[in-house]
Design a protein around this motif. Structure first.
Motif, PDB file in Angstrom:
ATOM      1  N   PRO A 192       0.755  -1.322   0.077  1.00 34.25           N
ATOM      2  CA  PRO A 192      -0.109   0.093  -0.035  1.00 34.25           C
ATOM      3  C   PRO A 192       0.656   1.253  -0.090  1.00 34.25           C
ATOM      4  CG  PRO A 192      -0.907  -1.577   1.616  1.00 34.25           C
ATOM      5  CD  PRO A 192       0.528  -2.100   0.987  1.00 34.25           C
ATOM      6  N   ALA A 193       0.486   2.197  -0.864  1.00 41.89           N
ATOM      7  CA  ALA A 193       1.024   3.441  -1.081  1.00 41.89           C
ATOM      8  C   ALA A 193       1.490   4.235   0.103  1.00 41.89           C
ATOM      9  CB  ALA A 193       0.585   4.436  -1.842  1.00 41.89           C
ATOM     10  N   ASP A 194       0.396   4.221   1.353  1.00 40.74           N
ATOM     11  CA  ASP A 194       0.687   4.866   2.535  1.00 40.74           C
ATOM     12  C   ASP A 194       1.584   4.382   3.191  1.00 40.74           C
ATOM     13  OD1 ASP A 194      -1.382   6.825   1.758  1.00 40.74           O
ATOM     14  OD2 ASP A 194      -3.020   5.780   3.101  1.00 40.74           O
ATOM     15  N   LEU A 195       1.577   2.978   3.357  1.00 38.00           N
ATOM     16  CA  LEU A 195       2.332   2.136   4.263  1.00 38.00           C
ATOM     17  C   LEU A 195       4.088   2.492   3.717  1.00 38.00           C
ATOM     18  CD1 LEU A 195       3.397  -0.013   6.357  1.00 38.00           C
ATOM     19  CD2 LEU A 195       2.967  -1.800   4.452  1.00 38.00           C
ATOM     20  N   ALA A 196       4.130   2.461   2.344  1.00 44.29           N
ATOM     21  CA  ALA A 196       5.471   2.619   1.736  1.00 44.29           C
ATOM     22  C   ALA A 196       6.135   4.122   2.019  1.00 44.29           C
ATOM     23  CB  ALA A 196       5.376   2.518   0.269  1.00 44.29           C
ATOM     24  N   GLY A 197       4.965   5.103   1.908  1.00 45.24           N
ATOM     25  CA  GLY A 197       5.333   6.589   2.315  1.00 45.24           C
ATOM     26  C   GLY A 197       5.733   6.698   3.722  1.00 45.24           C
ATOM     27  N   GLU A 198       5.027   5.954   4.624  1.00 45.97           N
ATOM     28  CA  GLU A 198       5.394   5.976   6.108  1.00 45.97           C
ATOM     29  C   GLU A 198       6.987   5.358   6.166  1.00 45.97           C
ATOM     30  OE1 GLU A 198       2.452   3.985   8.401  1.00 45.97           O
ATOM     31  OE2 GLU A 198       3.527   4.279  10.262  1.00 45.97           O
ATOM     32  N   VAL A 199       6.908   4.237   5.659  1.00 38.57           N
ATOM     33  CA  VAL A 199       8.287   3.626   6.024  1.00 38.57           C
ATOM     34  C   VAL A 199       9.509   4.575   5.340  1.00 38.57           C
ATOM     35  CG1 VAL A 199       9.587   1.372   5.864  1.00 38.57           C
ATOM     36  CG2 VAL A 199       7.255   1.273   6.058  1.00 38.57           C
ATOM     37  N   SER A 200       9.152   4.782   4.119  1.00 43.22           N
ATOM     38  CA  SER A 200      10.042   5.761   3.698  1.00 43.22           C
ATOM     39  C   SER A 200      10.675   6.755   4.348  1.00 43.22           C
ATOM     40  CB  SER A 200       9.659   6.280   1.964  1.00 43.22           C
ATOM     41  OG  SER A 200       9.244   4.892   1.170  1.00 43.22           O
ATOM     42  N   LYS A 201       9.743   7.454   4.781  1.00 42.43           N
ATOM     43  CA  LYS A 201      10.078   8.810   5.726  1.00 42.43           C
ATOM     44  C   LYS A 201      10.681   8.440   6.984  1.00 42.43           C
ATOM     45  CE  LYS A 201       6.258  11.856   4.355  1.00 42.43           C
ATOM     46  NZ  LYS A 201       5.102  10.948   4.120  1.00 42.43           N
ATOM     47  N   SER A 202      10.624   7.342   7.386  1.00 42.92           N
ATOM     48  CA  SER A 202      11.080   6.788   8.703  1.00 42.92           C
ATOM     49  C   SER A 202      12.783   6.247   8.444  1.00 42.92           C
ATOM     50  CB  SER A 202      10.538   5.698   9.371  1.00 42.92           C
ATOM     51  OG  SER A 202      10.612   4.494   8.790  1.00 42.92           O
ATOM     52  N   LEU A 203      13.013   5.896   7.125  1.00 46.64           N
ATOM     53  CA  LEU A 203      14.412   5.501   6.862  1.00 46.64           C
ATOM     54  C   LEU A 203      15.050   6.690   6.463  1.00 46.64           C
ATOM     55  CD1 LEU A 203      13.548   2.296   4.839  1.00 46.64           C
ATOM     56  CD2 LEU A 203      14.369   2.323   6.966  1.00 46.64           C
ATOM     57  N   GLU A 204      16.616   6.429   6.394  1.00 47.29           N
ATOM     58  CA  GLU A 204      17.620   7.165   6.078  1.00 47.29           C
ATOM     59  C   GLU A 204      18.098   6.763   4.654  1.00 47.29           C
ATOM     60  OE1 GLU A 204      20.592   7.634   8.971  1.00 47.29           O
ATOM     61  OE2 GLU A 204      19.161   8.270  10.429  1.00 47.29           O
ATOM     62  N   ILE A 205      17.997   5.347   4.361  1.00 47.24           N
ATOM     63  CA  ILE A 205      18.259   4.972   3.342  1.00 47.24           C
ATOM     64  C   ILE A 205      17.115   5.079   2.179  1.00 47.24           C
ATOM     65  CG2 ILE A 205      20.153   3.171   3.874  1.00 47.24           C
ATOM     66  CD1 ILE A 205      17.832   1.176   3.665  1.00 47.24           C
ATOM     67  N   PRO A 206      17.401   5.117   0.787  1.00 48.55           N
ATOM     68  CA  PRO A 206      16.307   5.379  -0.135  1.00 48.55           C
ATOM     69  C   PRO A 206      15.607   4.325  -0.352  1.00 48.55           C
ATOM     70  CG  PRO A 206      18.614   5.632  -1.139  1.00 48.55           C
ATOM     71  CD  PRO A 206      18.831   5.538   0.314  1.00 48.55           C
ATOM     72  N   THR A 207      14.209   4.429  -0.461  1.00 51.08           N
ATOM     73  CA  THR A 207      13.450   3.394  -1.178  1.00 51.08           C
ATOM     74  C   THR A 207      13.053   3.491  -2.593  1.00 51.08           C
ATOM     75  OG1 THR A 207      11.351   4.476  -0.504  1.00 51.08           O
ATOM     76  CG2 THR A 207      12.545   3.251   1.293  1.00 51.08           C
ATOM     77  N   ILE A 208      12.849   2.361  -3.030  1.00 50.64           N
ATOM     78  CA  ILE A 208      12.525   2.341  -4.480  1.00 50.64           C
ATOM     79  C   ILE A 208      11.237   1.420  -4.756  1.00 50.64           C
ATOM     80  CG2 ILE A 208      13.547   1.808  -6.888  1.00 50.64           C
ATOM     81  CD1 ILE A 208      15.316   3.494  -5.468  1.00 50.64           C
ATOM     82  N   GLY A 209      10.117   2.224  -5.212  1.00 49.47           N
ATOM     83  CA  GLY A 209       8.983   1.230  -5.320  1.00 49.47           C
ATOM     84  C   GLY A 209       8.663   0.763  -6.805  1.00 49.47           C
ATOM     85  N   ILE A 210       7.924  -0.364  -6.660  1.00 46.07           N
ATOM     86  CA  ILE A 210       7.256  -1.061  -7.868  1.00 46.07           C
ATOM     87  C   ILE A 210       6.097  -1.275  -7.681  1.00 46.07           C
ATOM     88  CG2 ILE A 210       8.773  -3.107  -7.519  1.00 46.07           C
ATOM     89  CD1 ILE A 210       8.405  -3.634 -10.631  1.00 46.07           C
ATOM     90  N   GLY A 211       4.935  -0.761  -7.606  1.00 48.65           N
ATOM     91  CA  GLY A 211       3.928  -0.843  -7.249  1.00 48.65           C
ATOM     92  C   GLY A 211       3.788  -0.422  -5.532  1.00 48.65           C
ATOM     93  N   GLY A 212       4.613   0.698  -5.335  1.00 51.59           N
ATOM     94  CA  GLY A 212       4.778   1.103  -3.846  1.00 51.59           C
ATOM     95  C   GLY A 212       4.264   2.608  -3.626  1.00 51.59           C
ATOM     96  N   GLY A 213       3.783   3.164  -4.745  1.00 52.89           N
ATOM     97  CA  GLY A 213       3.059   4.543  -4.855  1.00 52.89           C
ATOM     98  C   GLY A 213       4.237   5.676  -4.903  1.00 52.89           C
ATOM     99  N   PRO A 214       3.413   7.103  -4.954  1.00 51.46           N
ATOM    100  CA  PRO A 214       4.533   8.107  -5.137  1.00 51.46           C
ATOM    101  C   PRO A 214       5.532   8.519  -4.193  1.00 51.46           C
ATOM    102  CG  PRO A 214       2.428   8.824  -4.973  1.00 51.46           C
ATOM    103  CD  PRO A 214       2.283   7.149  -4.660  1.00 51.46           C
TER     104      PRO A 214
END
Ligand code: KIV
Length: 271
Positions: A192-214
């Motif tokens: 889910p995009a909301d989850l991907a966004g929340e985890v991305s914000k909480s991490l220092e390393i970059p996240t790369i999505g494929i079906g992970g939202g904007p």
């Protein structure tokens, strides 16, 4: 594009800086010299030599059968083409799970024999030992959470992952375990995009999505899917940027008809 534009060669450090500067990271798969050259020349930041080569190149139903030798072969073809992009190579199923010494040996073979720059492994806390051991050799590691196609027989479907609270919590803690283990980045597939966004914000390393939202720090697609070469696969997250399947079909049909009609070759095309 300040950070990416400055980079003559993209490194794991460049990706980290891009995250800090809120610059989005672009990543595509490639498995061969000719397409990797086009993708690199177009300015992509990261090329993933994905184990999706098992489906796209070899026609298998899953990524499970592809071998270390196959991955090294594809990675070498890509490395021969690339001047700028960071080349990340998938470690295939059976070369790192449950055995950190095997993981290190497999990762060393990939880097030494293909010239790739980093490896990608699927899984969370259960593969942290393998990740840590690979890092002792100075080999950068990218993680992969959410839908992990090498575990298809465990999950049974390619549906969206981490929709339930418990699985979402596990994904959050796995992502942090990967960061703490030393991964330079992590792929989120089909969550889910909301989850991907929340985890991305909480991490220092970059996240790369494929079906992970904007809100992921970057995006990846399988090249043959986004170019419209593989037509039968159309998940919701896939945007097609070309219809090369139709272009190739029309070109081959015209070639056949020109041969049959005697139009090809003409005098200018003969010696
Ligand atoms: O193998 C692959 O192409 C991948 C992407 C789907 C991220 O792992």
């Amino acid at each position: 594009m300040v950070v990416a534009g400055r980079a003559k060669k993209v490194t794991t450090h460049t990706l980290q800086e891009m995250k800090r500067a809120h610059e989005k990271i672009s990543m595509l798969t490639a498995y061969d010299f000719s397409l990797a050259r086009l993708v690199d020349e177009a300015g992509i930041d990261v090329i993933l030599v994905g184990d999706s080569a098992s489906n796209v190149m070899a026609g298998n139903d899953t990524t499970v059968p592809i071998t270390l030798e196959h991955m090294i072969y594809h990675a070498k073809c890509v490395v021969n083409a690339v001047d700028r992009a960071l080349v990340v190579v998938d470690m295939p199923f059976g070369t790192y799970q449950g055995d950190s010494k095997l993981a290190l040996k497999s990762a060393i073979r990939i880097l030494k024999e293909s010239g790739g720059h980093a490896v990608k492994l699927e899984g969370g806390i259960e593969i942290v030992d393998s990740i840590k051991r690979i890092l002792t050799a100075g080999i950068p590691v990218m993680g992969h959470l959410g839908l992990t196609p090498q575990s298809i027989y465990k999950f049974g479907t390619y549906s969206v992952r981490a929709e339930e609270e418990e699985e979402a919590k596990k994904l959050m803690s796995d992502a942090h375990a990967l960061q703490e283990a030393g991964c330079f980045s992590v792929v989120f597939e089909k969550i889910p995009a909301d989850l991907a966004g929340e985890v991305s914000k909480s991490l220092e390393i970059p996240t790369i999505g494929i079906g992970g939202g904007p809100e992921c720090d970057g995006q990846v697609l399988v090249l043959h899917d986004m170019l419209g070469i593989t037509k039968q696969f159309s998940p919701r997250f896939l945007r097609r940027y070309a219809s090369l399947g139709d272009t190739i079909d029309a070109a081959v049909k015209k070639y056949i008809s020109d041969i049959r009609s005697g139009d090809f070759p003409n005098n200018d095309e003969s010696y």
